[in-house]
Design a protein around this motif. Structure first.
Motif, mmCIF file in Angstrom:
data_model
loop_
_atom_site.group_PDB
_atom_site.id
_atom_site.type_symbol
_atom_site.label_atom_id
_atom_site.label_comp_id
_atom_site.label_asym_id
_atom_site.label_seq_id
_atom_site.Cartn_x
_atom_site.Cartn_y
_atom_site.Cartn_z
ATOM 1 N N PRO A 122 -1.136 5.362 -10.557
ATOM 2 C CA PRO A 122 0.252 5.077 -11.026
ATOM 3 C C PRO A 122 0.971 4.435 -9.849
ATOM 4 C CG PRO A 122 -0.078 7.604 -11.092
ATOM 5 C CD PRO A 122 -1.361 6.793 -10.950
ATOM 6 N N GLU A 123 0.724 4.656 -8.818
ATOM 7 C CA GLU A 123 1.324 4.109 -7.669
ATOM 8 C C GLU A 123 0.848 2.464 -7.458
ATOM 9 O OE1 GLU A 123 -0.311 6.849 -7.367
ATOM 10 O OE2 GLU A 123 -1.258 7.022 -5.450
ATOM 11 N N GLU A 124 -0.470 2.009 -7.993
ATOM 12 C CA GLU A 124 -0.782 0.819 -8.176
ATOM 13 C C GLU A 124 -0.336 0.095 -9.279
ATOM 14 O OE1 GLU A 124 -5.395 1.523 -6.265
ATOM 15 O OE2 GLU A 124 -5.209 1.743 -8.248
ATOM 16 N N VAL A 125 -0.184 0.908 -10.301
ATOM 17 C CA VAL A 125 0.676 0.199 -11.673
ATOM 18 C C VAL A 125 1.999 -0.054 -11.160
ATOM 19 C CG1 VAL A 125 1.533 0.310 -13.669
ATOM 20 C CG2 VAL A 125 -0.899 1.267 -13.155
ATOM 21 N N SER A 126 2.580 0.798 -10.366
ATOM 22 C CA SER A 126 4.074 0.463 -9.878
ATOM 23 C C SER A 126 4.290 -0.447 -8.832
ATOM 24 C CB SER A 126 4.540 1.949 -9.274
ATOM 25 O OG SER A 126 4.428 2.923 -10.199
ATOM 26 N N GLY A 127 3.015 -0.675 -8.027
ATOM 27 C CA GLY A 127 3.036 -1.686 -7.136
ATOM 28 C C GLY A 127 3.023 -3.029 -7.682
ATOM 29 N N LEU A 130 6.691 -3.665 -8.695
ATOM 30 C CA LEU A 130 7.445 -4.098 -7.743
ATOM 31 C C LEU A 130 7.244 -5.356 -7.134
ATOM 32 C CD1 LEU A 130 7.041 -0.560 -5.722
ATOM 33 C CD2 LEU A 130 9.128 -1.509 -6.674
ATOM 34 N N LYS A 131 5.889 -5.739 -7.200
ATOM 35 C CA LYS A 131 5.678 -7.278 -6.858
ATOM 36 C C LYS A 131 6.335 -8.098 -7.630
ATOM 37 C CE LYS A 131 1.049 -7.282 -5.762
ATOM 38 N NZ LYS A 131 -0.268 -7.387 -6.227
ATOM 39 N N HIS A 132 6.461 -7.797 -8.760
ATOM 40 C CA HIS A 132 7.095 -8.744 -9.688
ATOM 41 C C HIS A 132 8.666 -8.655 -9.513
ATOM 42 C CE1 HIS A 132 7.674 -10.883 -13.675
ATOM 43 N NE2 HIS A 132 8.887 -9.812 -14.021
ATOM 44 N N LEU A 133 9.067 -7.573 -9.182
ATOM 45 C CA LEU A 133 10.551 -7.563 -8.942
ATOM 46 C C LEU A 133 10.872 -8.205 -7.702
ATOM 47 C CD1 LEU A 133 11.113 -3.781 -9.769
ATOM 48 C CD2 LEU A 133 11.975 -5.712 -10.940
ATOM 49 N N LYS A 134 10.019 -8.230 -6.613
ATOM 50 C CA LYS A 134 10.307 -8.945 -5.511
ATOM 51 C C LYS A 134 10.333 -10.344 -5.530
ATOM 52 C CE LYS A 134 7.920 -9.836 -1.158
ATOM 53 N NZ LYS A 134 6.443 -9.861 -0.362
ATOM 54 N N GLN A 160 5.546 12.669 -4.646
ATOM 55 C CA GLN A 160 5.957 11.447 -5.352
ATOM 56 C C GLN A 160 6.809 10.488 -4.527
ATOM 57 O OE1 GLN A 160 7.718 14.170 -8.243
ATOM 58 N NE2 GLN A 160 6.527 13.265 -9.835
ATOM 59 N N ARG A 161 7.388 10.876 -3.664
ATOM 60 C CA ARG A 161 8.065 10.059 -2.742
ATOM 61 C C ARG A 161 6.985 9.176 -1.801
ATOM 62 N NH1 ARG A 161 13.692 11.478 -2.167
ATOM 63 N NH2 ARG A 161 13.853 13.326 -3.592
ATOM 64 N N ARG A 162 5.797 9.922 -1.256
ATOM 65 C CA ARG A 162 4.866 9.161 -0.773
ATOM 66 C C ARG A 162 4.450 8.146 -1.577
ATOM 67 N NH1 ARG A 162 2.059 11.749 3.419
ATOM 68 N NH2 ARG A 162 3.349 13.575 4.012
ATOM 69 N N CYS A 163 4.093 8.426 -2.820
ATOM 70 C CA CYS A 163 3.211 7.697 -3.795
ATOM 71 C C CYS A 163 4.129 6.186 -3.941
ATOM 72 C CB CYS A 163 3.252 8.134 -5.061
ATOM 73 S SG CYS A 163 1.774 9.417 -5.088
ATOM 74 N N THR A 164 5.539 6.496 -4.120
ATOM 75 C CA THR A 164 6.449 5.531 -4.384
ATOM 76 C C THR A 164 6.577 4.551 -3.196
ATOM 77 O OG1 THR A 164 7.906 6.942 -5.485
ATOM 78 C CG2 THR A 164 8.894 4.901 -4.806
ATOM 79 N N LEU A 165 6.425 4.956 -1.785
ATOM 80 C CA LEU A 165 6.169 4.104 -0.521
ATOM 81 C C LEU A 165 5.126 3.381 -0.522
ATOM 82 C CD1 LEU A 165 7.350 3.537 2.306
ATOM 83 C CD2 LEU A 165 6.358 5.998 2.929
ATOM 84 N N ALA A 166 4.073 4.297 -1.264
ATOM 85 C CA ALA A 166 2.604 3.697 -1.068
ATOM 86 C C ALA A 166 2.693 2.247 -2.053
ATOM 87 C CB ALA A 166 1.424 4.458 -1.527
ATOM 88 N N ALA A 167 3.212 2.417 -3.249
ATOM 89 C CA ALA A 167 3.448 1.408 -4.146
ATOM 90 C C ALA A 167 4.359 0.376 -3.539
ATOM 91 C CB ALA A 167 4.212 1.905 -5.298
#
Ligand SMILES: Nc1ncnc2c1ncn2[C@@H]1O[C@H](COP(=O)(O)OP(=O)(O)OP(=O)(O)O)[C@@H](O)[C@H]1O
Ligand SMILES: [Mg+2]
Length: 515
Positions: A122-127, A130-134, A160-167
């Motif tokens: 899920p963090e990769e999908v979130s990544g 985030l790339k798109h938003l950037k 979950q915070r760590r995963c968000t940071l990773a994304a």
């Protein structure tokens, strides 16, 4: 001419929608997403070794439902064993879930979708989101963007915070903060403080009712720039998507009564039903209509589906969800010992806060408090995060830890080392000893939660200390320190006070299924 500083952005990474805000011409604003809105759907569609994001991906859902991923925030940082019953077996998601190499929930793309990589965390999908938003922010500003503050539900766990940071890191962002969503909304609320009232302290209750979660924080705000979170509560498993689920179920039962089983196995039909259910919800939850029509041509097996859902039915099938939505508000009030009259304003944000039944319930619960209306429910969180990213107006924001952090002691009890509502960042130490003569090693089992029995809380990892100076049970003194940083990341260390030898770890999360 001086080269402009790369801009900082604030990102609301939502379950259903995302929003990015930038600081421009002295103010923070949400970036238009190109579809007439300032949010993008949290959808990523994978096909032929590339992916599309946002509205384009959502539009793709009908053609490729198994490769079109949404709402991954609901599984982010969860073990597969925790989600498989709730999400996968409910068959409401057209795409498949699996366990990653560490037992955490991940998405499994179909083998025929043309992707070399088929398992996505899920963090990769979130990544990708985030790339798109950037990129959206960069196109809007015309300059590179590097630094970002990303928001998360206040009730998100450490992992979950760590995963968000990773994304964020995967998206090429320098993540300068992981901030709680209601706190970010409070910062946006602070912007509305009239000039001249800068010294005034107000206690506000912020409720963010989104697509996947509901989050409540009680916050003391001084003027526009100083915010102290007093306490927080939430339900990570309650959001607008659950209302959609209930309506999907209602529609499925009606279909099955007329045409029999089978439809639940069709990802394409389920995707169309889900979209329709959400439209029905929007019509009945906020509009004035008493009925919402459903017309789906050739839904399954070439058969059309026509039905009507009344407001009464909607409120009946979702009644338990409305009731649950009030609970985090009551809990936050109780945990902070707040009286209703102490509150200046109730601030409601998040798309689901538009639902009239919910607003009425909140208004009934707080008959003498004003529901603050001058805030954009979809943009406030990203704007608050954007202000933090830019540190505009020299904000002072003190957030709190949402859940107790502790360790298991002899007998299985949970000893709290960092209590919930400790200010962030925080650190605390407790001294432990051995239970067996000449014991030379101890394990610090790290748990997060408020249950007095450690195993009923969430296990996040262990720190093993070896080489303790041998002594009779009860004599060694081992100081265990928990340090919680402003990203919400926990560092655990243990020190043998007899020898000063220390071990430390950022919790080892590679333990499948918490064993
Ligand atoms: N007019 C409306 N009536 C009812 N629900 C609405 C309305 N507008 C939006 N919603 C619901 O709001 C939800 C999305 O809200 P929002 O964008 O705040 O969520 P999110 O930030 O993506 O989720 P979360 O904060 O839980 O991660 C969806 O379930 C959507 O159906
Ligand atoms: Mg949200």
């Amino acid at each position: 001419m001086s080269i402009p500083e790369p801009s900082a952005i604030g990102i609301d990474l939502g379950t259903t929608n995302c929003c990015v805000a930038v600081f421009r011409n002295g103010r923070c604003e949400a970036v238009p997403s190109g579809n007439g809105s300032t949010t993008i759907p949290s959808y990523v569609a994978f096909e032929d070794d590339h992916c599309v994001v946002g509205q384009e991906a959502k539009d793709n859902a009908f053609g490729h439902p198994k490769g079109t991923i949404f709402a991954v925030k609901r599984i982010l940082g969860h073990r597969y064993s925790e989600v498989e019953d709730g999400v996968r077996l409910s068959q409401r998601w057209p795409f498949a879930l699996t366990a990653d190499e560490n037992g955490f929930a991940a998405v499994r793309l179909p083998d025929d979708c043309g992707m070399t990589k088929v398992i996505w965390k899920p963090e990769e999908v979130s990544g990708e989101l985030l790339k798109h938003l950037k990129e959206l922010a960069q196109d809007f500003l015309g300059c590179p963007v590097q630094r970002a503050v990303i928001t998360v539900p206040a009730s998100f766990t450490e992992h979950q915070r760590r995963c968000t940071l990773a994304a964020g890191i995967m998206a090429g962002l320098e993540v300068v903060g992981i901030v709680n969503e209601p706190t970010a909304a409070a910062i946006a609320y602070g912007l509305q403080t009239p000039a001249g009232e800068n010294e005034k302290t107000r206690i506000i209750l912020v409720c963010d009712f989104g697509g996947g979660t509901i989050d409540v924080s009680i916050i003391s705000a001084v003027g526009r720039s100083t915010f102290q979170v007093l306490g927080t509560s939430g339900n990570m498993h309650l959001g607008g998507e659950d209302f959609d689920d209930c309506l999907v179920e209602e529609l499925l039962l009606r279909w099955e009564e007329l045409h029999g089983p089978g439809i639940r196995q069709s990802p394409a039909a389920m995707t169309r039903l889900r979209k329709q259910a959400q439209q029905v919800k929007h019509t009945l939850a906020t509009g004035t209509e008493e009925n919402a029509g459903v017309v789906l041509a050739s839904l399954f097996g070439g058969v059309d589906f026509r039905t009507t859902v009344s407001r009464t039915t909607f409120e009946k099938v979702c009644g338990h969800l409305f009731q649950q939505a009030l609970e985090p508000i009551e809990t936050a009030m109780r945990l902070t010992n707040m009286r209703k009259q102490d509150l200046s304003h109730i601030v409601l944000v998040g798309g689901s806060s538009r639902m009239r039944v919910f607003r009425d319930m909140v208004a009934d619960y707080f008959p003498d408090q004003r529901i603050f209306k001058d805030i954009h429910p979809d943009e406030a969180i990203a704007i608050g995060a954007g202000l933090m990213a830019q540190n505009a107006g020299e904000l002072t924001v003190a957030d709190v830890i949402a859940l107790d952090l502790g360790t298991e002691v002899w007998g299985g009890g949970m000893t709290v080392i960092l209590p919930r509502f400790s200010k962030v960042p925080s650190s605390a130490e407790k001294v432990f000893t051995t239970t067996v003569d000449f014991q030379t090693r101890i394990s610090v089992m790290v748990y997060e939660g408020t249950d007095p029995v450690a195993k009923n809380n969430r296990f996040w990892g262990r720190l093993l200390m070896t080489g303790i100076q041998p002594a009779l049970a009860g004599f060694p003194k081992i100081a265990v320190t928990y340090e919680y940083d402003h990203f919400g990341i926990l560092k655990v260390s243990a020190k043998d006070l007899a020898t000063d030898s220390t071990v430390e770890t950022s919790i080892n999360l590679n333990v499948p299924n918490g064993s």
